[in-house]
Structures are given as C-alpha cells and as structure tokens.
Design a protein around this motif. Structure first.
Motif, PDB file in Angstrom:
ATOM      1  N   GLU A  24      -7.078 -44.884 -13.813  1.00 21.46           N
ATOM      2  CA  GLU A  24      -8.528 -44.908 -14.006  1.00 21.46           C
ATOM      3  C   GLU A  24      -8.921 -44.101 -15.250  1.00 21.46           C
ATOM      4  N   ALA A  25      -9.866 -44.664 -16.001  1.00 25.45           N
ATOM      5  CA  ALA A  25     -10.295 -44.024 -17.247  1.00 25.45           C
ATOM      6  C   ALA A  25     -11.340 -42.941 -16.997  1.00 25.45           C
ATOM      7  N   ALA A  26     -11.336 -41.937 -17.851  1.00 23.96           N
ATOM      8  CA  ALA A  26     -12.369 -40.899 -17.860  1.00 23.96           C
ATOM      9  C   ALA A  26     -12.705 -40.590 -19.309  1.00 23.96           C
ATOM     10  N   TYR A  27     -13.925 -40.174 -19.530  1.00 25.14           N
ATOM     11  CA  TYR A  27     -14.381 -39.806 -20.871  1.00 25.14           C
ATOM     12  C   TYR A  27     -14.003 -38.352 -21.134  1.00 25.14           C
ATOM     13  N   ILE A  28     -13.528 -38.070 -22.335  1.00 27.70           N
ATOM     14  CA  ILE A  28     -13.244 -36.687 -22.707  1.00 27.70           C
ATOM     15  C   ILE A  28     -13.991 -36.355 -23.991  1.00 27.70           C
ATOM     16  N   THR A  29     -14.559 -35.176 -24.039  1.00 27.28           N
ATOM     17  CA  THR A  29     -15.259 -34.737 -25.243  1.00 27.28           C
ATOM     18  C   THR A  29     -14.874 -33.299 -25.553  1.00 27.28           C
ATOM     19  N   ARG A  30     -14.788 -33.020 -26.826  1.00 26.37           N
ATOM     20  CA  ARG A  30     -14.477 -31.661 -27.262  1.00 26.37           C
ATOM     21  C   ARG A  30     -15.763 -30.863 -27.349  1.00 26.37           C
ATOM     22  N   ARG A  31     -15.767 -29.696 -26.752  1.00 30.54           N
ATOM     23  CA  ARG A  31     -16.961 -28.861 -26.808  1.00 30.54           C
ATOM     24  C   ARG A  31     -17.225 -28.444 -28.254  1.00 30.54           C
ATOM     25  N   PHE A  32     -18.490 -28.507 -28.660  1.00 29.12           N
ATOM     26  CA  PHE A  32     -18.852 -28.148 -30.025  1.00 29.12           C
ATOM     27  C   PHE A  32     -19.654 -26.849 -30.067  1.00 29.12           C
ATOM     28  N   ASP A  33     -19.656 -26.121 -28.941  1.00 25.62           N
ATOM     29  CA  ASP A  33     -20.387 -24.852 -28.902  1.00 25.62           C
ATOM     30  C   ASP A  33     -19.448 -23.648 -29.052  1.00 25.62           C
ATOM     31  N   TYR A  34     -18.263 -23.889 -29.620  1.00 27.75           N
ATOM     32  CA  TYR A  34     -17.345 -22.818 -29.997  1.00 27.75           C
ATOM     33  C   TYR A  34     -16.964 -23.004 -31.459  1.00 27.75           C
ATOM     34  N   ASP A  35     -16.840 -21.892 -32.201  1.00 28.74           N
ATOM     35  CA  ASP A  35     -16.400 -22.009 -33.589  1.00 28.74           C
ATOM     36  C   ASP A  35     -14.875 -22.050 -33.650  1.00 28.74           C
ATOM     37  N   THR A  36     -14.327 -22.120 -34.872  1.00 27.98           N
ATOM     38  CA  THR A  36     -12.872 -22.249 -35.028  1.00 27.98           C
ATOM     39  C   THR A  36     -12.113 -21.029 -34.530  1.00 27.98           C
ATOM     40  N   ASP A  37     -12.800 -19.901 -34.396  1.00 29.31           N
ATOM     41  CA  ASP A  37     -12.164 -18.682 -33.883  1.00 29.31           C
ATOM     42  C   ASP A  37     -12.345 -18.525 -32.377  1.00 29.31           C
ATOM     43  N   GLY A  38     -12.970 -19.508 -31.744  1.00 29.18           N
ATOM     44  CA  GLY A  38     -13.156 -19.450 -30.299  1.00 29.18           C
ATOM     45  C   GLY A  38     -14.393 -18.699 -29.854  1.00 29.18           C
ATOM     46  N   ASN A  39     -15.260 -18.342 -30.804  1.00 29.28           N
ATOM     47  CA  ASN A  39     -16.488 -17.630 -30.453  1.00 29.28           C
ATOM     48  C   ASN A  39     -17.579 -18.623 -30.065  1.00 29.28           C
ATOM     49  N   LYS A  40     -18.383 -18.255 -29.075  1.00 31.49           N
ATOM     50  CA  LYS A  40     -19.456 -19.124 -28.612  1.00 31.49           C
ATOM     51  C   LYS A  40     -20.547 -19.224 -29.673  1.00 31.49           C
ATOM     52  N   ILE A  41     -20.982 -20.443 -29.946  1.00 30.52           N
ATOM     53  CA  ILE A  41     -22.075 -20.686 -30.890  1.00 30.52           C
ATOM     54  C   ILE A  41     -23.383 -20.745 -30.109  1.00 30.52           C
ATOM     55  N   LYS A  42     -24.398 -20.079 -30.620  1.00 28.76           N
ATOM     56  CA  LYS A  42     -25.690 -20.095 -29.934  1.00 28.76           C
ATOM     57  C   LYS A  42     -26.294 -21.495 -30.005  1.00 28.76           C
ATOM     58  N   GLN A  43     -26.712 -21.992 -28.871  1.00 30.07           N
ATOM     59  CA  GLN A  43     -27.247 -23.353 -28.799  1.00 30.07           C
ATOM     60  C   GLN A  43     -28.342 -23.406 -27.742  1.00 30.07           C
ATOM     61  N   GLU A  44     -29.396 -24.143 -28.045  1.00 28.73           N
ATOM     62  CA  GLU A  44     -30.481 -24.320 -27.072  1.00 28.73           C
ATOM     63  C   GLU A  44     -30.902 -25.774 -27.033  1.00 28.73           C
ATOM     64  N   ASP A  45     -31.000 -26.313 -25.823  1.00 27.40           N
ATOM     65  CA  ASP A  45     -31.491 -27.685 -25.730  1.00 27.40           C
ATOM     66  C   ASP A  45     -33.017 -27.674 -25.791  1.00 27.40           C
ATOM     67  N   PHE A  46     -33.589 -28.878 -25.924  1.00 29.39           N
ATOM     68  CA  PHE A  46     -35.023 -28.964 -26.178  1.00 29.39           C
ATOM     69  C   PHE A  46     -35.865 -28.576 -24.962  1.00 29.39           C
ATOM     70  N   SER A  47     -35.333 -28.697 -23.772  1.00 30.89           N
ATOM     71  CA  SER A  47     -36.104 -28.243 -22.606  1.00 30.89           C
ATOM     72  C   SER A  47     -36.221 -26.725 -22.624  1.00 30.89           C
ATOM     73  N   SER A  48     -35.164 -26.054 -23.065  1.00 33.30           N
ATOM     74  CA  SER A  48     -35.199 -24.598 -23.194  1.00 33.30           C
ATOM     75  C   SER A  48     -36.153 -24.178 -24.306  1.00 33.30           C
ATOM     76  N   LEU A  49     -36.125 -24.890 -25.429  1.00 36.99           N
ATOM     77  CA  LEU A  49     -37.039 -24.581 -26.534  1.00 36.99           C
ATOM     78  C   LEU A  49     -38.494 -24.748 -26.117  1.00 36.99           C
ATOM     79  N   ALA A  50     -38.736 -25.716 -25.240  1.00 44.27           N
ATOM     80  CA  ALA A  50     -40.104 -25.979 -24.767  1.00 44.27           C
ATOM     81  C   ALA A  50     -40.483 -25.111 -23.572  1.00 44.27           C
ATOM     82  N   HIS A  51     -39.547 -24.254 -23.127  1.00 48.32           N
ATOM     83  CA  HIS A  51     -39.764 -23.382 -21.968  1.00 48.32           C
ATOM     84  C   HIS A  51     -40.091 -24.201 -20.712  1.00 48.32           C
TER      85      HIS A  51
END
Length: 335
Positions: free
Chosen positions: A131-158
């Motif tokens: 059975e197939a599954a979708y895989i995606t690479r997380r883009f909220d980490y930089d090349t050194d493994g540090n978390k990148i700050k990210q906010e979705d639009f619901s958070s921006l809109a409070h």
C-alpha cells in the motif's frame, strides 16, 4: 507490490527506485529504498481529530520518520523526525480513500513541475503489503537541524477553536489572507504573486481544503518572513463533495463577482483578475500567471498518466482538470 517502472518521487520513467534528482532533493543524495519494512493498519488507528467540516487533511494520520542506513523508519523516541509519512486516511466515507496518497503526490508534482510553484519535497513510499503512502520532507528545519520559525495564517490571524469555533481555519476570505501576508512580509509584492498563483492553482486543481492552516510564513536567516513552500495540495473533489473554495468568505466579495460568477456560481478568469488587483499583484505579473493557468498544459496529462493513481481515478483527475480549465476560461458571452 508491482515492480516500479516510474520514479516514486518525480514520476520520471525508467526507474525502479527514486531517480537521482529526487534522491538529491528528498534525501540529500542518500540512496534510500521506497519500500518500508512495516505495515500500517488503518482499521486500528485512532482518529486524529473529530470531524466537523469534513476535510481530507483533517482525517489523515501523520507518522514521523527518519532515514536509517538507507531505510525509512519511524522516528525513535527522543529523536527529531525530519520526514512525515501520510498513509491513506482511516475515514471510510471518503471516496477512493486508498488513492489519497497518490493524489497528493501527483498534485504536488504538477504544482512544482508544471507551474513552478515552490513545494515541500515529496514522494511516495510503500508499506510491506504494497500500500502506498505519501512522504514529505519537513521544511521547518535548517541544514544544521535547527527549527525554523514558522506561523500558519490562522495563527497570524489569531484564530483558534476558542475564538472562532471548531471551523476557525475556514473563516475569512482569501483576500483577508492576502492582507495578513501584506502586513507581515516586508517584501510582500513578490510573495503576493506566489500566494496568488497558489490560490489559482488550488481552484484549477479542485483543492477545496485550502484553509488558513495550509498557508504559512517562514522566517529567513535574516529575520524576514517569506511564504513557506506549498503543502497539502490535492484534488479533494475526488474524495468529498467540495465547494470551490475552502474559506467561507470565498475569493472576493459578492458585489465584485463577474456576470459569469453570478449566473453560474463558479468564478472565471475575470474574477481572479479582480482578486489579483484587489490584493495588489502587479498587473504584468498577474497576466503572466493567469495566462499560464488558462492554457491547457500537456504535461498535466503526462504526469497524471505516469502517476500511481488507478485507471479510474486518473480519468476522474483528468476530467476535473478539463472542467475547471473550461470554467476558468469562460467569457461573458457563454456559460
């Protein structure tokens, strides 16, 4: 499972595993098998959240994964996962639910390859039972493994469940979302063009679940914010009865609708031109984007044919694209 003849990443022909380009982008050049050593039992999985407004993404399980000696494995306790595996959803009332991973994969590849929309790196993997599954690479980490700050639009809109109810991520309009982008991004015009193209893409490819949490801003190393790569793109109309737009406020105010939109209930190119003007997309850029989407793209059909969808769903996917393309290009003298 059947022997692979197409790359389960970029859908390039003649590969029985990930092609070199896909290997480089998705796995940093490491040779990784698309076959998993375990199965996923959807029948025994817990629902991630209760269903109110039925969405595809809202009922998908997400498994954290890492690469270990050329194999994709579930993230060990205490480690940070850098990949997300999304099996076919548990919810049995979704039509063709086992096709959802291949649908998302195809739609993401079309966005990147045909329309040059920056997307999260992605591919397909296959459980032990095939059975197939979708895989995606997380883009909220930089090349050194540090978390990148990210906010979705619901958070921006409070907007949260407490402030706007259970359907908070569906409230507002795409014009409201554009206002959020403009007020939070210094170099907003380039990012607005990206946002505009993504909204047009979601309409053309019948993604009726493009809600506020499916758009995000990401902080750069310089401290500025840019639109994050696109994610969670799929043709939801194959699986649920969707509206044209996920957000309750739609694309533009009803007073701005074209005659076509008013008469048929579906927008055409003129409505997206109105939307583009209202959110501040530069005229020449807007026309170039709309010209690209107005033209029938043969590569959409080629990618669909090479995708991992079954034959029936491939036909549905092509018909959906043709129908939306026809709607999009309607003029005021025809319905």
């Amino acid at each position: 499972m059947k022997a692979l003849t197409v790359c389960p990443g970029h859908l390039a022909e003649g590969f029985d595993r990930y092609c070199p380009s896909c290997t480089r982008r998705l796995f940093d050049g490491k040779r990784v098998s698309p076959c998993l050593d375990f199965n996923y039992d959807a029948d025994n999985a817990d629902m991630a959240e209760n269903i109110n407004q039925l969405s595809v993404s809202g009922v998908q399980e997400k498994l954290s994964a890492v690469i270990d000696n050329g194999r994709i494995v579930l993230t060990p306790v205490g480690e940070k996962g850098h990949y997300i595996i999304k099996p076919a959803p548990v919810y049995k009332h979704l039509r063709f639910r086992n096709q959802i991973p291949a649908n998302e994969h195809l739609t993401m590849q079309i966005a990147r390859q045909v329309y040059k929309i920056p997307t999260a790196e992605n591919g397909l993997v296959f459980f032990k039972n095939g059975e197939a599954a979708y895989i995606t690479r997380r883009f909220d980490y930089d090349t050194d493994g540090n978390k990148i700050k990210q906010e979705d639009f619901s958070s921006l809109a409070h907007k949260t469940n407490a402030t706007h109810g259970r359907n908070f991520k569906y409230t507002g309009s795409y014009e409201d979302a554009a206002t959020l982008l403009r007020s939070n991004v210094a170099a907003w015009q380039v990012q607005m063009s990206r946002f505009f193209a993504l909204v047009v893409f979601n309409y053309l490819f019948a993604n009726g679940d493009a809600h506020l949490k499916n758009f995000s801003l990401q902080q750069t190393s310089g401290g500025d914010y840019l639109l994050a790569p696109a994610y969670d793109l799929l043709n939801t109309s194959i699986h649920v009865a969707d509206e044209d737009f996920a957000l309750q406020g739609g694309l533009i105010p009803e007073t701005e609708y074209s005659d076509i939109y008013t008469r048929t209930g579906h927008p055409c190119r003129a409505d997206f031109e109105t939307f583009g003007r209202r959110i501040g997309v530069l005229p020449k850029k807007m026309i170039a984007i709309l010209d690209l989407f107005t033209q029938e793209q043969p590569e959409v059909y080629a990618l669909t044919d090479r995708s991992f969808l079954d034959k029936k769903v491939k036909r549905m996917y092509r018909r959906s694209y043709e129908e939306r393309l026809s709607r999009f290009d309607r003029k005021n003298n025809k319905l």
